[in-house]
Write an enzyme that holds these catalytic residues in place. Structure first.
Site: not given
Length: 997
Positions: A169, A200, A365
């Site tokens: 990520d 994120h 996600s």
């Protein structure tokens, strides 16, 4: 370019091979150099190299691929998490005010729709369908790990210890207070930092392994952070390939990948995913945020060896954003596979903030790390880690999950280890009578003379990374349940690798059941063999037999007038070529990638036709391969493929003999095609469309014998037809039509002029609809319409199903709709003499992706007509016994009923509900453009999908182990460190000894 090799070689050897290939190619003037890659994997052998070639020619690339140690040469691709090069889509309501104001330009960016982040941000919330004028109440969600009962395993001492988890990520800060076991942080980007600049990656890691505040599933797991995205949200394929190689080297157990894209033909990426799972890396990936449209699965979650995760909200409804199946790899000749594998909470989930604290996010996600965390926790309970592999873990998840009622298997397939799990199937049975789970199979009964029903079943082989099917699968019909009324053909993977394969089952009705109605049952027996890892004999194998029950409903063959044949063979889509969207307004979604199938983006049209009593079948072969006397209408929609000369001849003969034809075309204009080209910054080449919305020149070749043709005009606009509101979205017009036909014309905007010159003009009397009765005795009828968007789910704004009904009444029953024949919009048919017909784009590369064309000196030429597919029906081995009455329960032997198992004394957690206070966070606001309740009304009320039933299997395993060790001398076991919040709970309880499990 990414130059892939046949094995792993040192940097020096790779350089020598490339130099040798290009030197021997004879192009001494070619400028090239190897791009240095400074990352942790650069010190180890690799199976690829990154090469920059100035002004490459096809010959130079071919010389590279001809080298014996070079496997493939593919362009280096840029990967976007956020598609910055397209504007934010406008809300649905004010469309009429914005259509004429949008500017058109060539898109100067890398190819769109690569692998993107699949989170929606804190502002997204799934509408519940129970909205009223009062303010919505919000359920305050507790930590998702507790909702899924991870605390049951925590209190047994299992917290993920010993399991290596990789998070691919945006990175993670070094001293984040939520994590205590970050083993390694690596950077694979061109930025000199390891920290997360977006938040994120921190959120995803927190859902898996946070130890405080927003508790993760496995706080003691070993975290490996792979920073593969920059702060500008950009990545490259080569970065992933290096990082994947390093993950294999580090013997990662679980890998979470919260990205995705539609390009399942990105060969280096897909091949590396296969290699990862072959090395026992359990990959968990998000299925995509392109729902509720069907046929929107993202790669790599759509691969058989990857656990693909969809999302639900906290009311246990399928999230609107969650992508739906089927897979589209197999189209047009076959049928897609069932995906996603599992769904879990992905709406409003809490996770770690970028520096500290917690935040809420939504999207698949988010759902992906929920499953990755659960997988990590479950793997930590297994004493013999050799039993844990990508197939056995997926089998355990499927066996222990609960099914959501009211949804089908292309929305969600399924919601632990004491021994090696035998092979299993997904779906575990075929029941064409069970709705809605078996949709679309259950939506239409089968009958004699119909196209075979194809069901693709995934074989999960937990016994080994490789395996094979022994002999041929056996078809055993149940005679008491009329199993001899159906014929079954089976094709299958010759090799099951890695961990999985396919079983394609084709079902047809026997001739003796042509007038029969009833239920028929049987099963297919499959024996799977895998090499025995610990077998004393060389070449020893483990074998296991699995049964696939089959149940179908048979009806008498419908009349010809009720049977509609959908032409799938002549539909093309991205990948591999650039096939643009049919509606040019949708610049945020410029690629045609949903398969153009009646069960993907034409699902609503299919459902409507079924409700009107029509039987719809799919043609996945050339027109020469079906018996036209069985069908009333052939439906061609948005066709991009060329036609064999033999197809054109046969269709002409079929229509003379009574077959009718309906064609829904789309835009085709070579000037506009040049305008909407892409500039690929990686290869520094323009990416030109291979066709328009439809292949109009090919369609014109097909219908020219009747004096018909479409134009290269490009029109859009609102209008009214037969008292119905209609919208024409980037359609073409009719350029030529027989003088005794019916033609309807409307006033529309010239969208081509707008695209090319940014000018607005209205064209009066644009012919858009034509109806024609062929003159031969008993001949069929032909209908042309210039736009398919009104029946396409992708970007449909106003449906025209009413018009499709009227057209089918005309083609099937020769009933001319009075609303069309007497319409004030009827005009004289155009002769087509004033403008030349559209020509194929010069220099197009359609032959690269076409099933019809092949490369030839000069213009591409048609290939030889392929043979029609012929199925080899299995020889039945009848059984004179009764079939199982409930196929689902019959296959759920690995599942455990939570209500029948005594759990440890753990306090039950319930989400609290309170009203929103004034000015509270907008994380639960409904964004514009989402229709409250539209989707929830379809799926209805559901129950939780992902109860942690695998914990009970583990509990049983420990009881067995405890019994076995009673006779052995006891030894003191090291105390297992528990999560912080559990230690605090224990201090608050009454002092005293706590019994151990």
């Amino acid at each position: 370019y990414i130059v892939g090799f046949t094995g792993y070689f040192s940097a020096k050897a790779r350089s020598l091979y490339i130099n040798s290939a290009l030197r021997n190619g004879g192009d001494g003037a070619l400028e090239w150099h190897i791009v240095p890659r400074e990352n942790p994997a650069s010190d180890f052998p690799s199976d690829f190299e990154l090469v920059h070639i100035s002004q490459p020619s096809p010959n130079s690339l071919k010389t590279l691929e001809d080298h014996p140690y070079i496997k493939r040469v593919t362009p280096q691709r840029q990967v976007f998490r956020v598609l910055k090069y397209v504007p934010t889509p406008e809300p649905a309501a004010p469309w009429n005010t914005t259509r004429g104001k949008q500017k058109w330009q060539s898109w100067q960016s890398s190819r769109p729709f690569r692998r993107t982040s699949l989170s929606l941000g804190s502002g997204f919330w799934h509408a519940t369908g129970r909205h009223s004028s009062r303010r919505l109440l919000r359920a305050i969600p507790r930590h998702v790990a507790q909702i899924l009962q991870a605390d049951v395993l925590w209190q047994m001492g299992h917290t993920g210890s010993g399991v290596k988890v990789a998070v691919f990520d945006t990175g993670l800060s070094e001293k984040h207070p939520h994590f205590k076991n970050v083993k390694e942080r690596t950077n694979w980007t061109n930025e000199k930092t390891l920290d997360d600049g977006l938040g994120h990656g921190t959120f995803v890691a927190g859902v898996i392994a946070s130890m405080r505040e927003c508790q993760g599933f496995a706080p003691d797991s070993e975290l490996h952070i792979f920073r593969v995205f920059t702060n500008n949200q950009v990545s490259y394929t080569s970065w992933f390939l290096d990082a994947f190689n390093y993950a294999i080297l580090k013997k990662i157990d679980v890998l979470n990948l919260s990205i995705g894209g539609p390009d399942f033909m990105d060969h280096p990426f897909v091949d590396k995913v296969w290699e990862l799972t072959a090395n026992k890396v359990i990959m968990v990936s998000a299925i995509g945020n392109d729902g509720p449209l069907y046929g929107t699965l993202n790669n790599p979650a759509d691969q058989m060896d990857v656990i693909g995760v969809g999302g639900i909200d906290f009311e246990d409804n399928i999230a609107r954003f969650s992508s739906r199946g089927m897979t589209t790899w197999e189209l047009p000749g076959g049928y897609g596979r069932v995906k996603p594998d599992i769904v879990t909470y992905g709406s409003g989930v809490r996770g770690s903030g970028m520096k500290e604290g917690c935040r809420s996010l939504s999207g698949t996600s988010v759902a992906s790390p929920v499953v990755a965390g659960a997988v990590t926790l479950l793997a930590s309970t297994v004493l013999n880690r050799e039993l844990v592999n990508p197939a056995s873990m997926k089998q355990a998840l499927i066996a222990s999950a609960r099914r959501l009622p009211g949804v089908n298997m292309f929305e969600i397939t399924h919601s632990c280890f004491s021994s090696l799990l035998p092979p299993s199937l997904s779906p575990s049975y075929i029941d064409l009578t069970e709705c809605p789970y078996m949709w679309p199979y259950c939506s239409q009964p089968i009958y004699y003379g119909g196209m075979p029903t194809i069901v693709n079943v995934t074989i999960l082989n937990g016994m080994g990374v490789t395996g094979r099917i022994v002999d041929k699968p056996i078809w055993q019909p149940y005679l008491p349940q009329n199993g001899d009324h159906i014929d079954v053909a089976v094709s299958y993977s010759p090799v099951l690798w890695p961990w999985a394969g396919y079983l394609a089952v084709s079902i047809s009705v026997a001739k003796k059941a042509a007038s029969w109605e009833g239920i028929a049952q049987g099963h297919v027996m499959v024996t799977v063999a895998s090499p025995a890892e610990n077998d004393s004999e060389v070449g020893g194998e483990m074998t296991s037999t699995v049964k696939l029950p089959i149940k179908v409903k048979i009806v008498p063959t419908p009349p010809r007038s009720k049977r509609v044949l959908w032409d799938q063979y002549h539909n093309l889509r991205y990948p591999p070529g650039y096939f643009p969207r049919d509606n040019l307004r949708m610049k945020n979604d410029p690629l045609d990638w949903n398969g153009d199938h009646i069960h993907t983006n034409f699902r609503d049209m299919y459902q409507h036709l079924r409700s009107m009593g029509y039987f719809v079948e799919v043609l996945g072969a050339p027109i020469t391969c079906f018996d036209a006397s069985q069908y009333g209408t052939l439906l061609m929609v948005d066709s991009e493929e060329e036609y064999f000369p033999e197809e054109i001849t046969k269709l002409r003969r079929d229509i003379d003999n009574g077959l009718s034809l309906i064609v829904f075309s789309d835009w085709y204009n070579t000037s506009v095609m040049r305008k909407v080209k892409f500039y690929d910054e990686n290869t520094r080449q323009w990416w030109m469309p291979d066709t328009g919305g439809a292949n109009v020149p090919a369609l014109n070749d097909l219908i020219s014998v009747w004096g018909m043709a479409f134009s290269d005009g490009l029109y859009e606009g609102d209008f009214s037809l037969a008292e119905h509101d209609m919208y024409y979205a980037s359609g073409c017009s009719i350029a030529r039509f027989p003088e005794d036909g019916i033609v309807i014309a409307k006033n529309l905007k010239d969208q081509g002029l707008e695209v090319l010159k940014q000018e607005t003009a209205v064209v009066e009397g644009v012919p858009i609809l034509g109806l024609y009765q062929t003159p031969s005795d008993g001949g069929g009828r032909i209908v042309l319409y210039g736009d398919s968007n009104c029946i396409d789910d992708s970007h449909r704004q106003k449906d025209c199903f009413w018009m499709l009904d009227a057209l089918l009444q005309y083609t099937s029953y020769s009933m001319t709709p009075p609303s069309l024949s007497h319409s004030h919009s009827r005009v004289a048919p155009p002769t087509g003499t004033e403008h030349p017909l559209p020509q194929r784009l010069e220099g197009n590369h359609l032959y690269r992706y076409s099933k019809v064309l092949e490369a030839h000196l000069g213009d591409p030429k048609p290939r030889p007509l392929p043979a029609c597919p012929h199925l080899s029906w299995a020889k039945p081995q009848p059984l004179n016994e009764t079939a199982p009455s409930n196929l689902w329960k019959h296959q759920k032997l690995l599942s455990v009923d939570l209500d029948k198992v005594a759990l440890p004394n753990v306090r039950a957690y319930r989400p609290q509900v309170r009203p929103l206070s004034p000015g509270e966070s907008g994380a639960w606001d409904i964004p514009g453009g989402i229709m409250p309740g539209r989707y929830n009304q379809e799926v209805g009320q559901t129950i939780p999908v992902f109860a942690f039933l695998g914990a009970m299997v583990v509990l049983s395993f420990f009881v067995v182990q405890l019994t076995k060790t009673k006779s052995k001398p006891k030894r003191r076991k090291p105390r297992i460190k528990r999560p912080t919040y559990l230690q605090q709970q224990q201090q608050q309880t009454t002092t005293g000894k706590t019994p151990t499990v």
